[in-house]
Design a protein around this motif. Structure first.
Motif, PDB file in Angstrom:
ATOM      1  N   ALA A 153       0.813  -1.235   0.000  1.00 37.34           N
ATOM      2  CA  ALA A 153       0.000   0.000   0.000  1.00 37.34           C
ATOM      3  C   ALA A 153       0.845   1.283   0.000  1.00 37.34           C
ATOM      4  O   ALA A 153       0.562   2.196  -0.797  1.00 37.34           O
ATOM      5  N   PRO A 154       1.889   1.404   0.853  1.00 38.90           N
ATOM      6  CA  PRO A 154       2.663   2.667   0.841  1.00 38.90           C
ATOM      7  C   PRO A 154       3.355   2.940  -0.491  1.00 38.90           C
ATOM      8  O   PRO A 154       3.755   4.077  -0.753  1.00 38.90           O
ATOM      9  N   LEU A 155       3.517   1.895  -1.311  1.00 37.04           N
ATOM     10  CA  LEU A 155       4.151   2.107  -2.615  1.00 37.04           C
ATOM     11  C   LEU A 155       3.112   2.388  -3.706  1.00 37.04           C
ATOM     12  O   LEU A 155       3.276   3.303  -4.508  1.00 37.04           O
ATOM     13  N   ILE A 156       2.058   1.573  -3.709  1.00 28.06           N
ATOM     14  CA  ILE A 156       1.083   1.645  -4.804  1.00 28.06           C
ATOM     15  C   ILE A 156       0.206   2.893  -4.718  1.00 28.06           C
ATOM     16  O   ILE A 156      -0.035   3.560  -5.737  1.00 28.06           O
ATOM     17  N   ILE A 157      -0.260   3.243  -3.500  1.00 28.98           N
ATOM     18  CA  ILE A 157      -1.208   4.366  -3.377  1.00 28.98           C
ATOM     19  C   ILE A 157      -0.585   5.690  -3.870  1.00 28.98           C
ATOM     20  O   ILE A 157      -1.198   6.378  -4.689  1.00 28.98           O
ATOM     21  N   PRO A 158       0.642   6.053  -3.443  1.00 35.85           N
ATOM     22  CA  PRO A 158       1.199   7.317  -3.985  1.00 35.85           C
ATOM     23  C   PRO A 158       1.409   7.266  -5.494  1.00 35.85           C
ATOM     24  O   PRO A 158       1.174   8.270  -6.184  1.00 35.85           O
ATOM     25  N   VAL A 159       1.820   6.096  -6.008  1.00 33.08           N
ATOM     26  CA  VAL A 159       2.066   5.985  -7.456  1.00 33.08           C
ATOM     27  C   VAL A 159       0.756   6.185  -8.224  1.00 33.08           C
ATOM     28  O   VAL A 159       0.700   6.954  -9.194  1.00 33.08           O
ATOM     29  N   GLU A 160      -0.305   5.531  -7.757  1.00 32.56           N
ATOM     30  CA  GLU A 160      -1.599   5.659  -8.444  1.00 32.56           C
ATOM     31  C   GLU A 160      -2.170   7.075  -8.296  1.00 32.56           C
ATOM     32  O   GLU A 160      -2.796   7.584  -9.222  1.00 32.56           O
ATOM     33  N   THR A 161      -1.953   7.689  -7.121  1.00 34.93           N
ATOM     34  CA  THR A 161      -2.447   9.058  -6.913  1.00 34.93           C
ATOM     35  C   THR A 161      -1.735  10.028  -7.855  1.00 34.93           C
ATOM     36  O   THR A 161      -2.377  10.881  -8.484  1.00 34.93           O
ATOM     37  N   LEU A 162      -0.419   9.877  -7.974  1.00 33.32           N
ATOM     38  CA  LEU A 162       0.342  10.753  -8.881  1.00 33.32           C
ATOM     39  C   LEU A 162      -0.080  10.516 -10.316  1.00 33.32           C
ATOM     40  O   LEU A 162      -0.182  11.457 -11.111  1.00 33.32           O
ATOM     41  N   SER A 163      -0.348   9.254 -10.636  1.00 34.50           N
ATOM     42  CA  SER A 163      -0.782   8.918 -11.994  1.00 34.50           C
ATOM     43  C   SER A 163      -2.111   9.610 -12.317  1.00 34.50           C
ATOM     44  O   SER A 163      -2.302  10.119 -13.426  1.00 34.50           O
ATOM     45  N   LEU A 164      -3.000   9.654 -11.323  1.00 33.39           N
ATOM     46  CA  LEU A 164      -4.306  10.320 -11.514  1.00 33.39           C
ATOM     47  C   LEU A 164      -4.126  11.836 -11.640  1.00 33.39           C
ATOM     48  O   LEU A 164      -4.713  12.476 -12.524  1.00 33.39           O
ATOM     49  N   LEU A 165      -3.292  12.401 -10.749  1.00 35.33           N
ATOM     50  CA  LEU A 165      -3.092  13.860 -10.767  1.00 35.33           C
ATOM     51  C   LEU A 165      -2.385  14.324 -12.040  1.00 35.33           C
ATOM     52  O   LEU A 165      -2.538  15.481 -12.454  1.00 35.33           O
ATOM     53  N   ALA A 166      -1.602  13.415 -12.632  1.00 37.48           N
ATOM     54  CA  ALA A 166      -0.857  13.796 -13.842  1.00 37.48           C
ATOM     55  C   ALA A 166      -1.762  13.917 -15.062  1.00 37.48           C
ATOM     56  O   ALA A 166      -1.389  14.558 -16.043  1.00 37.48           O
ATOM     57  N   LYS A 167      -2.947  13.296 -15.004  1.00 40.67           N
ATOM     58  CA  LYS A 167      -3.826  13.288 -16.181  1.00 40.67           C
ATOM     59  C   LYS A 167      -4.227  14.693 -16.621  1.00 40.67           C
ATOM     60  O   LYS A 167      -4.032  15.052 -17.787  1.00 40.67           O
TER      61      LYS A 167
ATOM     62  N   PHE B  71      11.273  14.930   0.696  1.00 44.90           N
ATOM     63  CA  PHE B  71       9.981  14.605   0.069  1.00 44.90           C
ATOM     64  C   PHE B  71      10.048  14.788  -1.448  1.00 44.90           C
ATOM     65  O   PHE B  71       9.435  14.033  -2.193  1.00 44.90           O
ATOM     66  N   MET B  72      10.785  15.809  -1.856  1.00 46.19           N
ATOM     67  CA  MET B  72      10.897  16.064  -3.296  1.00 46.19           C
ATOM     68  C   MET B  72      11.537  14.862  -4.005  1.00 46.19           C
ATOM     69  O   MET B  72      11.072  14.420  -5.055  1.00 46.19           O
ATOM     70  N   LEU B  73      12.588  14.312  -3.376  1.00 45.39           N
ATOM     71  CA  LEU B  73      13.278  13.151  -3.960  1.00 45.39           C
ATOM     72  C   LEU B  73      12.357  11.924  -3.975  1.00 45.39           C
ATOM     73  O   LEU B  73      12.238  11.238  -4.992  1.00 45.39           O
ATOM     74  N   ILE B  74      11.701  11.703  -2.814  1.00 47.64           N
ATOM     75  CA  ILE B  74      10.828  10.520  -2.716  1.00 47.64           C
ATOM     76  C   ILE B  74       9.699  10.613  -3.743  1.00 47.64           C
ATOM     77  O   ILE B  74       9.425   9.653  -4.478  1.00 47.64           O
ATOM     78  N   MET B  75       9.070  11.801  -3.815  1.00 53.53           N
ATOM     79  CA  MET B  75       7.939  11.954  -4.729  1.00 53.53           C
ATOM     80  C   MET B  75       8.395  11.923  -6.195  1.00 53.53           C
ATOM     81  O   MET B  75       7.647  11.479  -7.065  1.00 53.53           O
ATOM     82  N   ALA B  76       9.616  12.371  -6.463  1.00 56.09           N
ATOM     83  CA  ALA B  76      10.138  12.279  -7.842  1.00 56.09           C
ATOM     84  C   ALA B  76      10.300  10.819  -8.239  1.00 56.09           C
ATOM     85  O   ALA B  76       9.986  10.434  -9.377  1.00 56.09           O
ATOM     86  N   ILE B  77      10.758   9.993  -7.289  1.00 51.88           N
ATOM     87  CA  ILE B  77      10.904   8.550  -7.578  1.00 51.88           C
ATOM     88  C   ILE B  77       9.519   7.928  -7.809  1.00 51.88           C
ATOM     89  O   ILE B  77       9.311   7.172  -8.763  1.00 51.88           O
ATOM     90  N   PHE B  78       8.574   8.297  -6.942  1.00 49.75           N
ATOM     91  CA  PHE B  78       7.190   7.807  -7.145  1.00 49.75           C
ATOM     92  C   PHE B  78       6.645   8.294  -8.500  1.00 49.75           C
ATOM     93  O   PHE B  78       5.929   7.556  -9.178  1.00 49.75           O
ATOM     94  N   GLY B  79       6.988   9.536  -8.844  1.00 51.38           N
ATOM     95  CA  GLY B  79       6.554  10.102 -10.127  1.00 51.38           C
ATOM     96  C   GLY B  79       7.103   9.304 -11.303  1.00 51.38           C
ATOM     97  O   GLY B  79       6.381   9.034 -12.268  1.00 51.38           O
ATOM     98  N   CYS B  80       8.392   8.878 -11.197  1.00 48.09           N
ATOM     99  CA  CYS B  80       8.995   8.041 -12.257  1.00 48.09           C
ATOM    100  C   CYS B  80       8.217   6.743 -12.388  1.00 48.09           C
ATOM    101  O   CYS B  80       7.911   6.294 -13.503  1.00 48.09           O
ATOM    102  N   ALA B  81       7.899   6.147 -11.221  1.00 49.31           N
ATOM    103  CA  ALA B  81       7.157   4.883 -11.230  1.00 49.31           C
ATOM    104  C   ALA B  81       5.778   5.087 -11.874  1.00 49.31           C
ATOM    105  O   ALA B  81       5.338   4.279 -12.697  1.00 49.31           O
ATOM    106  N   ALA B  82       5.119   6.209 -11.504  1.00 51.58           N
ATOM    107  CA  ALA B  82       3.790   6.505 -12.066  1.00 51.58           C
ATOM    108  C   ALA B  82       3.900   6.755 -13.576  1.00 51.58           C
ATOM    109  O   ALA B  82       3.004   6.364 -14.333  1.00 51.58           O
ATOM    110  N   GLY B  83       5.003   7.385 -14.004  1.00 53.50           N
ATOM    111  CA  GLY B  83       5.221   7.637 -15.436  1.00 53.50           C
ATOM    112  C   GLY B  83       5.337   6.337 -16.210  1.00 53.50           C
ATOM    113  O   GLY B  83       4.734   6.182 -17.276  1.00 53.50           O
ATOM    114  N   VAL B  84       6.110   5.390 -15.650  1.00 54.16           N
ATOM    115  CA  VAL B  84       6.259   4.079 -16.308  1.00 54.16           C
ATOM    116  C   VAL B  84       4.907   3.362 -16.355  1.00 54.16           C
ATOM    117  O   VAL B  84       4.536   2.767 -17.376  1.00 54.16           O
TER     118      VAL B  84
END
Lengths: 241, 102
Positions: A153-167, B71-84
């Motif tokens: 959950a701590p990995l997937i939820i932020p990734v999915e949230t960012l993916s949604l916000l990026a749209k 936080f900027m670094l952590i969220m940038a890494i999450f952002g890369c993952a979300a981009g992929v």
């Protein structure tokens, strides 16, 4: 000589301050109002006498409607047909907004991140509302799909949230940048027509070619914006996770 | 001008037949070119935008918690993952469209 970026400057037409918030009527708002009025008047005139054998205006309106309907059919399926009016409004507003920006002394509001961004964020909020309405609380499984261990959950939820916000961001940047770049290029080439004197016809021909290309880009960008909005809507309302 | 058929169902049949014929026709090369152009625009921005959003969110969180760039670094890494992830989903939908049009 004027800067090529001056055409994107927001000018107040009717200044209005309310509780410290600037609510002035600007050239951007005027162009949006003109766009909406042109759409409203055109379709009212084209469709005021509906006949089985359509007139040219009716055929024109119906062909645009048919185009949007087929686009929704491809991305959202038959369930998506109830969103035709929403997507039709979105497409005509952006396409005409882009095209009106090509007129001299006009203003391209679609080149402004604030204007397009607001539209995209509004569409994201609508997507969330439609998703919750259709799937109930199951919509939130988009952020954490079924079957995944809780430790993820701590990995997937932020990734999915960012993916949604990026749209909305990706929708906005794509449209605003394409519109701005084309207009800057037109203005830069236009300034060479006078400064090059007798050889001014060379940039003039180039400018004419770019205007034709820009006309194509205005419709293409409206199409891309609308198609991607449909794709995002289908992701929000589909039961697949 | 051609005369309209008396029976409206006959007209309906003719419209359906014409629509089916049109749908069976392969997509024009220029239409495919527009689709490819659209996909190229889409792929490039689908990857970059979550990274940018991640950096922005990280910046706001850093300001809020008065931390440095953690936080900027952590969220940038999450952002890369979300981009992929976005690229993967976009490629999936493109493949679906391509198989559908074949």
């Amino acid at each position: 000589m004027e800067s090529p970026l001056e055409q994107f400057e927001i000018k107040k037409i009717i200044p209005w301050q309310w509780e410290g918030i600037d609510l002035s009527f600007t050239n951007s708002a005027l162009c949006m109002l003109i766009t909406v009025s042109v759409i409203f008047i055109t379709f009212t005139l084209c469709l005021h006498k509906r006949q089985i054998v359509p007139t040219m205006g009716q055929a024109f309106s119906e062909s645009i409607y048919d185009f949007i309907q087929s686009m929704i059919g491809e991305t959202l399926g038959k369930d998506g047909l109830k969103y035709v009016s929403l997507i039709f409004t979105l497409f005509t507003f952006i396409a005409l907004g882009n095209m009106l920006g090509l007129f001299p002394y006009s203003f391209t509001f679609t080149s402004h991140i604030a204007a397009v961004g607001t539209l995209s964020v509004f569409f994201l909020v609508l997507n969330i509302i439609f998703g919750i309405k259709r799937r109930g609380l199951g919509y939130f499984h988009t952020f954490f799909p079924h079957g995944l261990p809780w430790i993820m959950a701590p990995l997937i939820i932020p990734v999915e949230t960012l993916s949604l916000l990026a749209k909305p961001f990706s929708l906005t940047i794509r449209l605003a940048v394409n519109m701005s770049v084309g207009h800057i290029m037109l203005k830069v080439l236009g300034s060479f027509i006078v400064t090059m004197g007798i050889f001014g016809f060379i940039p003039l021909i180039a400018d004419m070619c770019i205007i034709m290309f820009e006309l194509f880009v205005t419709l293409l960008q409206a199409y891309i914006y609308t198609t991607l909005s449909c794709v995002y809507l289908s992701q929000a309302i589909s039961d697949e996770e | 001008m051609k005369k309209l058929p008396q029976d409206i169902s006959e007209l309906d049949k003719r419209i359906r037949a014409a629509k089916n014929k049109k749908e069976k026709q392969p997509k024009h090369a220029s239409a495919r070119w527009v689709v490819f152009l659209q996909n190229a625009f889409r792929m490039s921005i689908e990857f970059v935008s979550p990274i940018f959003i991640g950096i922005c969110v990280g910046y706001i969180l850093d300001k809020w918690f008065d931390t440095r760039v953690i936080f900027m670094l952590i969220m940038a890494i999450f952002g890369c993952a979300a981009g992929v992830l976005n690229l993967y989903r976009a490629a999936q939908s493109m493949e679906k469209d391509l198989n559908g049009s074949k």
